[in-house]
Design a protein around this motif. Structure first.
Motif, PDB file in Angstrom:
ATOM      1  N   PHE A  19     -21.833  65.618 -63.178  1.00 22.00           N
ATOM      2  CA  PHE A  19     -21.218  64.289 -63.103  1.00 22.00           C
ATOM      3  C   PHE A  19     -20.750  63.829 -64.481  1.00 22.00           C
ATOM      4  N   THR A  20     -19.668  63.041 -64.469  1.00 18.49           N
ATOM      5  CA  THR A  20     -19.253  62.370 -65.704  1.00 18.49           C
ATOM      6  C   THR A  20     -20.179  61.172 -65.913  1.00 18.49           C
ATOM      7  N   PHE A  21     -20.050  60.539 -67.050  1.00 14.27           N
ATOM      8  CA  PHE A  21     -20.911  59.397 -67.358  1.00 14.27           C
ATOM      9  C   PHE A  21     -20.715  58.283 -66.334  1.00 14.27           C
ATOM     10  N   PHE A  22     -19.456  57.958 -66.027  1.00 13.18           N
ATOM     11  CA  PHE A  22     -19.190  56.863 -65.097  1.00 13.18           C
ATOM     12  C   PHE A  22     -19.652  57.212 -63.676  1.00 13.18           C
ATOM     13  N   GLN A  23     -19.442  58.433 -63.240  1.00 16.35           N
ATOM     14  CA  GLN A  23     -19.922  58.833 -61.926  1.00 16.35           C
ATOM     15  C   GLN A  23     -21.439  58.682 -61.848  1.00 16.35           C
ATOM     16  N   PHE A  24     -22.122  59.106 -62.899  1.00 13.91           N
ATOM     17  CA  PHE A  24     -23.578  59.002 -62.916  1.00 13.91           C
ATOM     18  C   PHE A  24     -24.025  57.540 -62.869  1.00 13.91           C
ATOM     19  N   MET A  25     -23.337  56.674 -63.600  1.00 10.99           N
ATOM     20  CA  MET A  25     -23.723  55.256 -63.616  1.00 10.99           C
ATOM     21  C   MET A  25     -23.456  54.600 -62.256  1.00 10.99           C
ATOM     22  N   TYR A  26     -22.337  54.932 -61.611  1.00 13.34           N
ATOM     23  CA  TYR A  26     -22.061  54.381 -60.283  1.00 13.34           C
ATOM     24  C   TYR A  26     -23.123  54.835 -59.284  1.00 13.34           C
ATOM     25  N   LEU A  27     -23.473  56.112 -59.327  1.00 14.85           N
ATOM     26  CA  LEU A  27     -24.499  56.623 -58.413  1.00 14.85           C
ATOM     27  C   LEU A  27     -25.863  56.020 -58.708  1.00 14.85           C
ATOM     28  N   LEU A  28     -26.209  55.912 -59.980  1.00 14.76           N
ATOM     29  CA  LEU A  28     -27.491  55.331 -60.369  1.00 14.76           C
ATOM     30  C   LEU A  28     -27.578  53.868 -59.928  1.00 14.76           C
ATOM     31  N   GLY A  29     -26.502  53.128 -60.164  1.00 12.52           N
ATOM     32  CA  GLY A  29     -26.492  51.715 -59.755  1.00 12.52           C
ATOM     33  C   GLY A  29     -26.545  51.546 -58.249  1.00 12.52           C
ATOM     34  N   GLY A  30     -25.778  52.346 -57.527  1.00 13.95           N
ATOM     35  CA  GLY A  30     -25.745  52.226 -56.067  1.00 13.95           C
ATOM     36  C   GLY A  30     -27.052  52.613 -55.413  1.00 13.95           C
ATOM     37  N   PHE A  31     -27.581  53.786 -55.794  1.00 19.50           N
ATOM     38  CA  PHE A  31     -28.832  54.225 -55.188  1.00 19.50           C
ATOM     39  C   PHE A  31     -30.019  53.408 -55.689  1.00 19.50           C
ATOM     40  N   GLY A  32     -30.003  53.026 -56.964  1.00 17.97           N
ATOM     41  CA  GLY A  32     -31.083  52.175 -57.489  1.00 17.97           C
ATOM     42  C   GLY A  32     -31.071  50.795 -56.840  1.00 17.97           C
ATOM     43  N   GLY A  33     -29.862  50.207 -56.721  1.00 24.36           N
ATOM     44  CA  GLY A  33     -29.759  48.908 -56.052  1.00 24.36           C
ATOM     45  C   GLY A  33     -30.116  48.996 -54.585  1.00 24.36           C
ATOM     46  N   GLY A  34     -29.734  50.095 -53.929  1.00 19.94           N
ATOM     47  CA  GLY A  34     -30.082  50.289 -52.525  1.00 19.94           C
ATOM     48  C   GLY A  34     -31.588  50.402 -52.327  1.00 19.94           C
ATOM     49  N   TYR A  35     -32.223  51.134 -53.214  1.00 22.76           N
ATOM     50  CA  TYR A  35     -33.684  51.286 -53.118  1.00 22.76           C
ATOM     51  C   TYR A  35     -34.375  49.943 -53.368  1.00 22.76           C
ATOM     52  N   ALA A  36     -33.898  49.192 -54.373  1.00 24.29           N
ATOM     53  CA  ALA A  36     -34.505  47.886 -54.671  1.00 24.29           C
ATOM     54  C   ALA A  36     -34.330  46.927 -53.495  1.00 24.29           C
ATOM     55  N   LEU A  37     -33.130  46.904 -52.908  1.00 21.37           N
ATOM     56  CA  LEU A  37     -32.914  46.034 -51.746  1.00 21.37           C
ATOM     57  C   LEU A  37     -33.773  46.475 -50.564  1.00 21.37           C
ATOM     58  N   TYR A  38     -33.907  47.771 -50.378  1.00 18.60           N
ATOM     59  CA  TYR A  38     -34.752  48.281 -49.286  1.00 18.60           C
ATOM     60  C   TYR A  38     -36.194  47.816 -49.461  1.00 18.60           C
ATOM     61  N   ARG A  39     -36.717  47.941 -50.684  1.00 23.76           N
ATOM     62  CA  ARG A  39     -38.108  47.545 -50.931  1.00 23.76           C
ATOM     63  C   ARG A  39     -38.291  46.031 -50.797  1.00 23.76           C
ATOM     64  N   LEU A  40     -37.298  45.241 -51.196  1.00 22.13           N
ATOM     65  CA  LEU A  40     -37.416  43.781 -51.122  1.00 22.13           C
ATOM     66  C   LEU A  40     -37.205  43.241 -49.712  1.00 22.13           C
ATOM     67  N   LEU A  41     -36.240  43.770 -48.996  1.00 26.55           N
ATOM     68  CA  LEU A  41     -35.863  43.194 -47.699  1.00 26.55           C
ATOM     69  C   LEU A  41     -36.522  43.853 -46.501  1.00 26.55           C
ATOM     70  N   GLU A  42     -37.109  45.020 -46.654  1.00 23.26           N
ATOM     71  CA  GLU A  42     -37.687  45.752 -45.521  1.00 23.26           C
ATOM     72  C   GLU A  42     -38.806  44.979 -44.826  1.00 23.26           C
TER      73      GLU A  42
END
Length: 142
Positions: A19-42
């Motif tokens: 991955f390029t730097f930006f691809q890695f940051m988009y994936l990190l933000g999306g999956f990290g935010g998804g995991y955080a929302l899952y843990r908070l809203l589940e």
């Protein structure tokens, strides 16, 4: 002297794995935010939390990998946001010309959305006679 000319400058460098730097940051933000929302809203939403998390992950995947006409998806999103929040007032109005006749001069006012005003300089008496003569001739020809 010989110099090395850089090649393939349009291709971004792979920084983190494949991955390029930006691809890695988009994936990190999306999956990290998804995991955080899952843990908070589940606990509150149960299985409905996937309605929030899955679109976030799909959006991060689109930012990282999807291209429209060989342009990154982030450029499309940026253009859409600028379009939505910018002023969109498009006017088309035929220009109206009003002619005022006074004793020594003729003022031509051009109204363009009520803002512009153009004034024609004064006519001399000789020029005014020439215009009157040409008008008289055109009336006789008809």
């Amino acid at each position: 002297m010989q110099f090395q000319v850089p090649q393939f400058i349009e291709i971004e460098d792979k920084i983190i794995g494949p991955f390029t730097f930006f691809q890695f940051m988009y994936l990190l933000g999306g999956f990290g935010g998804g995991y955080a929302l899952y843990r908070l809203l589940e606990p509150y939403l149960g299985s409905l939390v996937y309605v929030v998390v899955v679109p976030l992950i799909i959006f991060s995947l689109a930012l990282a990998f999807y291209k429209v006409n060989e342009r990154p998806f982030i450029n499309i999103v940026e253009s859409w946001i600028k379009f939505k929040f910018s002023g969109k007032r498009y006017l088309w109005k035929k220009e109206e010309i009003v002619i005022k006749k006074q004793a020594d001069d003729i003022d031509i006012l051009i109204r363009n959305a009520g803002t512009q005003k153009a004034v024609v300089p004064k006519l001399t008496s000789g020029r005014l006679k020439d215009i009157a003569w040409s008008l008289d001739i055109q009336e006789k020809i008809k």
